[in-house]
Design a protein around this motif. Sequence first.
Motif, PDB file in Angstrom:
ATOM      1  N   PHE A  31       0.825  -1.208   0.000  1.00 16.60           N
ATOM      2  CA  PHE A  31       0.000   0.000   0.000  1.00 16.60           C
ATOM      3  C   PHE A  31       0.861   1.260   0.000  1.00 16.60           C
ATOM      4  N   ALA A  32       1.862   1.314   0.877  1.00 16.96           N
ATOM      5  CA  ALA A  32       2.712   2.497   0.948  1.00 16.96           C
ATOM      6  C   ALA A  32       3.515   2.668  -0.340  1.00 16.96           C
ATOM      7  N   TYR A  33       3.999   1.552  -0.892  1.00 21.14           N
ATOM      8  CA  TYR A  33       4.742   1.632  -2.146  1.00 21.14           C
ATOM      9  C   TYR A  33       3.853   2.159  -3.275  1.00 21.14           C
ATOM     10  N   SER A  34       2.641   1.611  -3.389  1.00 23.37           N
ATOM     11  CA  SER A  34       1.718   2.061  -4.432  1.00 23.37           C
ATOM     12  C   SER A  34       1.400   3.540  -4.266  1.00 23.37           C
ATOM     13  N   ARG A  35       1.218   3.978  -3.028  1.00 20.41           N
ATOM     14  CA  ARG A  35       0.874   5.383  -2.769  1.00 20.41           C
ATOM     15  C   ARG A  35       2.005   6.325  -3.209  1.00 20.41           C
ATOM     16  N   TRP A  36       3.225   5.995  -2.850  1.00 28.24           N
ATOM     17  CA  TRP A  36       4.359   6.836  -3.249  1.00 28.24           C
ATOM     18  C   TRP A  36       4.527   6.848  -4.763  1.00 28.24           C
ATOM     19  N   ARG A  37       4.355   5.679  -5.366  1.00 28.61           N
ATOM     20  CA  ARG A  37       4.510   5.588  -6.817  1.00 28.61           C
ATOM     21  C   ARG A  37       3.437   6.418  -7.534  1.00 28.61           C
ATOM     22  N   MET A  38       2.218   6.314  -7.062  1.00 32.03           N
ATOM     23  CA  MET A  38       1.124   7.084  -7.672  1.00 32.03           C
ATOM     24  C   MET A  38       1.326   8.585  -7.484  1.00 32.03           C
ATOM     25  N   PHE A  39       1.867   8.983  -6.336  1.00 24.80           N
ATOM     26  CA  PHE A  39       2.136  10.398  -6.090  1.00 24.80           C
ATOM     27  C   PHE A  39       3.158  10.934  -7.090  1.00 24.80           C
ATOM     28  N   LEU A  40       4.272  10.214  -7.258  1.00 29.30           N
ATOM     29  CA  LEU A  40       5.317  10.670  -8.175  1.00 29.30           C
ATOM     30  C   LEU A  40       4.836  10.669  -9.629  1.00 29.30           C
ATOM     31  N   VAL A  41       4.097   9.614 -10.015  1.00 31.00           N
ATOM     32  CA  VAL A  41       3.620   9.531 -11.400  1.00 31.00           C
ATOM     33  C   VAL A  41       2.548  10.586 -11.669  1.00 31.00           C
ATOM     34  N   SER A  42       1.713  10.878 -10.679  1.00 34.60           N
ATOM     35  CA  SER A  42       0.705  11.933 -10.843  1.00 34.60           C
ATOM     36  C   SER A  42       1.375  13.276 -11.110  1.00 34.60           C
ATOM     37  N   LEU A  43       2.486  13.535 -10.424  1.00 33.53           N
ATOM     38  CA  LEU A  43       3.245  14.768 -10.668  1.00 33.53           C
ATOM     39  C   LEU A  43       3.789  14.795 -12.100  1.00 33.53           C
ATOM     40  N   MET A  44       4.339  13.657 -12.552  1.00 34.70           N
ATOM     41  CA  MET A  44       4.891  13.582 -13.915  1.00 34.70           C
ATOM     42  C   MET A  44       3.812  13.816 -14.967  1.00 34.70           C
ATOM     43  N   LEU A  45       2.715  13.084 -14.843  1.00 34.20           N
ATOM     44  CA  LEU A  45       1.660  13.171 -15.852  1.00 34.20           C
ATOM     45  C   LEU A  45       0.949  14.527 -15.790  1.00 34.20           C
ATOM     46  N   GLY A  46       0.710  15.004 -14.581  1.00 38.48           N
ATOM     47  CA  GLY A  46       0.057  16.308 -14.429  1.00 38.48           C
ATOM     48  C   GLY A  46       0.895  17.425 -15.017  1.00 38.48           C
ATOM     49  N   GLY A  47       2.205  17.373 -14.762  1.00 36.51           N
ATOM     50  CA  GLY A  47       3.101  18.388 -15.320  1.00 36.51           C
ATOM     51  C   GLY A  47       3.125  18.352 -16.834  1.00 36.51           C
ATOM     52  N   ALA A  48       3.170  17.140 -17.392  1.00 37.15           N
ATOM     53  CA  ALA A  48       3.172  17.003 -18.855  1.00 37.15           C
ATOM     54  C   ALA A  48       1.864  17.496 -19.459  1.00 37.15           C
ATOM     55  N   SER A  49       0.757  17.188 -18.795  1.00 35.61           N
ATOM     56  CA  SER A  49      -0.553  17.615 -19.292  1.00 35.61           C
ATOM     57  C   SER A  49      -0.686  19.128 -19.284  1.00 35.61           C
TER      58      SER A  49
END
Length: 300
Positions: A31-49
């Motif tokens: 759960f903690a791993y998925s949460r951190w991964r989703m946080f970092l990827v959300s930043l990447m995708l949001g920034g690109a968008s």
Amino acid sequence: MGYEWLALAAASLWAIAALISVKPARHLGAFAYSRWRMFLVSLMLGGASLATGGWQSLGAGAVPLLILSGLIGIFIGDTALFACMNRMGPRRSGLLFSCHALFSALLGLWLFDETLTGWRLVGALLVFGGVMLAILFGRRGQSHDWEQVRGPIAIGIGLGLTAALCQSLGAIIAKPVMTGGDVDPVSASGVRMASALLAHCVLRLLRLPLAMPLNPINRPILAMIGVNGFLAMALGMTLILVALRQGDVGMVAILSSTTPVVLLPLLWWHSGQRPSLPAWAGALLATLGTILVLGMSGNH
């Protein structure tokens, strides 16, 4: 680039990411791993968008479907996959997760009247059969730590199949949005990721025991999560969404399920233990099947 190559590229990225994810997933817990991964990827995708203006392509009708797709495919599916991997290692979890191809093909036939006939059907069956053979018989003589089963095997199998079913359902739900041709794939991935992240944050705020990290985060672990997230989610899932826009759900899923075959040489390189002959035979079958699919899809 044809959708078949996009799906195969995603499969290769997922194989590399699977190796990177083992250490941080076991360090933090699923759960903690998925949460951190989703946080970092959300930043990447949001920034690109934001940078490309792709967010403007998201219509009011598309967002609810993408949110639902993210909650099922990423929040439930990804978390179950990493819980499975922590129990059974990357190879067995890869085998179970590859069942999403079968689930997706059946759902595609049922919901979208898609067809798998002729040489495409033969090729698809070879790909799926090769994946199964490569993983089922690829364990002989393996003593590496990643091959050990932790806890009841039935729970691990259940988690892997849950991840596979959620992945296929997430793809099915996203399909109508992506086939319109107007929605930016990066922005769509961002919405799916952000919805999954929000659900994870709610669990963390409620301080559910499962959602709490097993060990504190540190810089090396954070770096591994960032690389894994960029390869698997920012690139891999976006490629899948583009492929879904162009091709059948079942065919995209079957080609992207070759990840366990790609994992074989990577695991050999990492562990120094050569996979067994049946494992390589399975990889050959899958490759032949892929050639048939790629060669015949133009005649479909």
